[in-house]
Design a protein around this motif. Structure first.
Motif, PDB file in Angstrom:
ATOM      1  N   ASP A 205       0.864  -1.187   0.000  1.00 30.15           N
ATOM      2  CA  ASP A 205       0.000   0.000   0.000  1.00 30.15           C
ATOM      3  C   ASP A 205       0.899   1.235   0.000  1.00 30.15           C
ATOM      4  N   LYS A 207       0.921   4.903   1.633  1.00 32.08           N
ATOM      5  CA  LYS A 207       0.180   5.658   2.640  1.00 32.08           C
ATOM      6  C   LYS A 207       0.260   7.173   2.465  1.00 32.08           C
ATOM      7  N   GLY A 219      -5.469   7.185   4.016  1.00 30.13           N
ATOM      8  CA  GLY A 219      -5.937   5.803   4.131  1.00 30.13           C
ATOM      9  C   GLY A 219      -5.244   4.885   3.152  1.00 30.13           C
ATOM     10  N   TYR A 262      -5.716  -8.112   9.346  1.00 30.13           N
ATOM     11  CA  TYR A 262      -4.841  -7.358   8.440  1.00 30.13           C
ATOM     12  C   TYR A 262      -3.586  -7.040   9.223  1.00 30.13           C
ATOM     13  N   GLU A 276       0.990  -2.312  12.423  1.00 33.74           N
ATOM     14  CA  GLU A 276      -0.379  -2.155  12.909  1.00 33.74           C
ATOM     15  C   GLU A 276      -1.189  -3.378  12.535  1.00 33.74           C
ATOM     16  N   ASN A 278      -5.243  -4.275  11.474  1.00 36.10           N
ATOM     17  CA  ASN A 278      -6.601  -3.825  11.217  1.00 36.10           C
ATOM     18  C   ASN A 278      -7.497  -5.047  11.324  1.00 36.10           C
ATOM     19  N   ARG A 280     -10.164  -5.753   9.489  1.00 32.93           N
ATOM     20  CA  ARG A 280     -11.015  -5.691   8.291  1.00 32.93           C
ATOM     21  C   ARG A 280     -10.126  -5.709   7.062  1.00 32.93           C
ATOM     22  N   GLY A 282      -8.220  -4.281   3.979  1.00 29.22           N
ATOM     23  CA  GLY A 282      -7.601  -2.971   3.761  1.00 29.22           C
ATOM     24  C   GLY A 282      -8.136  -2.319   2.502  1.00 29.22           C
ATOM     25  N   ASP A 283      -8.108  -1.018   2.503  1.00 26.39           N
ATOM     26  CA  ASP A 283      -8.549  -0.239   1.360  1.00 26.39           C
ATOM     27  C   ASP A 283      -7.414   0.719   1.015  1.00 26.39           C
ATOM     28  N   PRO A 284      -6.779   0.641  -0.151  1.00 20.30           N
ATOM     29  CA  PRO A 284      -7.245   0.009  -1.388  1.00 20.30           C
ATOM     30  C   PRO A 284      -6.655  -1.364  -1.700  1.00 20.30           C
ATOM     31  N   GLU A 285      -5.943  -2.044  -0.800  1.00 19.86           N
ATOM     32  CA  GLU A 285      -5.335  -3.331  -1.174  1.00 19.86           C
ATOM     33  C   GLU A 285      -6.368  -4.360  -1.644  1.00 19.86           C
TER      34      GLU A 285
HETATM   35  N1  GLY Z   1      -4.784   0.710   3.301  1.00 24.22           N
HETATM   36  C1  GLY Z   1      -4.680   0.796   4.690  1.00 24.22           C
HETATM   37  C2  GLY Z   1      -5.891   0.503   5.431  1.00 24.22           C
HETATM   38  O1  GLY Z   1      -6.845  -0.028   4.915  1.00 24.22           O
HETATM   39  O2  GLY Z   1      -5.939   0.815   6.611  1.00 24.22           O
END
Ligand code: GLY
Ligand code: AMP
Length: 418
Positions: A205, A207, A219, A262, A276, A278, A280, A282-285
């Motif tokens: 990603d 950032k 994001g 994530y 980190e 997450n 959920r 990831g966006d945009p992965e």
């Molecule tokens: N692309 C990073 C996120 O979804 O937090």
């Protein structure tokens, strides 16, 4: 098995990609999205409800006779939407509010990692100005200061300017200050049914908002998969040293994690470290990953939601590469300009995030990250070219995107010290 109705909760680019991939799965009948966006309306049926209202989502899921609910964004997860759906007996892919604290609280994530022996940056949890100053001086520059709460990817400041680092800590009040991690970053996703896990291929990603990794954190401005430079065996190493121990530790505490883990990783000179978690996709992965995924998405998400991941074969992937470019609105990641008419916004592999329809029914910008365009090809270079060719077909006033997504990887400029 057939899934006649699947409900996706959320309305961003990740949810558009999830809804699209579910619609591609022959075992899925009708896809519903709540609330969705103009892009998701092309692949399913939108339902305009408040995505953080657990009672409303559970009622909709019952009314639709949904056999699977997939909760996309962090806000409904932290608000307990998955718990509300589970309480009415419908399989849900998405962690409970308690398990979503893995993302929602940086200090909880650090506590779990410490207990599970998962490698991460050394960190101090601080709430007073004296503690902020002491932690900044203990680790030295570059300084890493993280808001200890949900911040939509914008709560982290990485800077060599001590005054800026201190000001961010004071503004947040409760922060985690940690050692700086060097090395390339990797996003590794794994499905979890609370006990067993099933990994995705890795993605990367971008950032920072500007070319050359300049400007503030966002994001995410683009992503690609697979990673030609990744060390052999990386995915299994991450499963063994990060994902499985984390899922096991949560289960041991009676808070099973059912959903997507994530892991944001830094491949530092001293080995891999978690930057980190997450709770959920990831966006945009997610957008480039799902374009490469060959396995039916509905089947595996349902298996995770019902505790049956152990019997699933590994996920299957297309042999080529995919690359996503985010088109953002002027002002992002600050206050974005909205309401500009978008041309070229409806096409295959364009995933909508911040879009809306105006009174005239035209597609307009309605958020910071407006949409993501996913290109594909036999090689990463070709996928990147395809993505940029498609991005040039999209325009709206004030729009911008990064020009260097996946460029270092294509030029063989990324290396890992092990
Ligand atoms: N692309 C990073 C996120 O979804 O937090
Ligand atoms: P986070 O919200 O924790 O993912 O942080 C957002 C971004 O800040 C990460 O993707 C990294 O690029 C950067 N970052 C976070 N923590 C560190 C760290 N300890 N060292 C270096 N960069 C970091």
């Amino acid at each position: 098995m057939k899934l006649a109705n699947v409900l996706v909760v959320g309305g961003g680019g990740r949810e558009h990609a999830l809804a699209w991939a579910l619609a591609q799965d022959e075992s899925v009948g009708q896809v519903h999205i709540a609330p969705g966006n103009p892009g998701t309306a092309a692949v399913g049926i939108n339902h305009p409800i408040d995505q953080t209202d657990g009672a409303a989502v559970a009622a909709l899921a019952r009314q639709l006779a949904a056999e699977l609910v997939v909760v996309g964004p962090e806000a409904p997860l932290v608000a307990g939407v998955a718990d509300a759906v589970r309480a009415v007996g419908i399989p849900v892919f998405g962690p409970s509010a308690a398990a979503a604290r893995l993302e929602g609280s940086k200090s909880f994530a650090k506590e779990i990692m410490a207990a599970a022996g998962v490698p991460t940056a050394a960190a101090r949890y601080c709430t007073t100005e004296a503690e902020f100053a002491a932690a900044l001086d203990e680790f030295g520059p570059p300084y890493v200061v993280k808001n200890d709460g949900l911040a939509a990817g914008k709560g982290v400041v990485v800077t060599s300017d001590r005054a800026q680092a201190l000001a961010h800590a004071i503004e947040c009040g409760q922060v985690v200050i940690e050692e700086y991690l060097d090395g390339p970053e990797v996003s590794l996703f794994a499905l979890s049914d609370g006990t067993s896990v099933l990994p995705f291929e890795p993605a990367q990603d971008f950032k920072r908002v500007g070319d050359g990794d300049t400007g503030p954190n966002t994001g995410g401005m683009g992503a690609y998969t697979p990673l030609p430079w990744a060390p052999a065996g990386l995915t299994q190493q991450v499963v063994d040293t990060v994902i499985q121990p984390t899922v096991d530790e949560l289960a041991r505490r009676g808070i099973p994690f059912v959903g997507l883990v994530y892991a944001g990783l830094a491949l530092t000179s001293r080995g891999l470290r978690v930057v980190e978690f997450n709770a959920r996709f990831g966006d945009p992965e997610t957008q480039p990953l799902l374009r490469r995924l060959k396995t039916g998405l509905g089947q595996v998400l349902h298996a995770a939601a019902t505790g049956q991941l152990a019997s699933q074969p590994p996920l299957e992937w297309g042999s080529g590469a995919t690359c996503a470019i985010v088109v953002a609105a002027e002002g992002y990641p600050g206050t974005p300009r909205k309401g500009d008419v978008i041309t070229g916004g409806y096409a295959d592999y364009i995933f909508h995030a911040g879009t809306a329809l105006n009174e005239a029914g035209e597609l307009v910008s309605n958020g910071g990250r407006v949409l993501a365009v996913v290109g594909s090809g036999d090689t990463l270079a070709q996928a990147r070219e395809d993505a940029y060719a498609k991005v040039r077909q999209v325009s709206f006033a004030g729009s911008f995107y990064r020009h260097d997504i996946a460029l270092k990887a294509v030029n063989n400029e990324i290396s890992v010290g092990w």
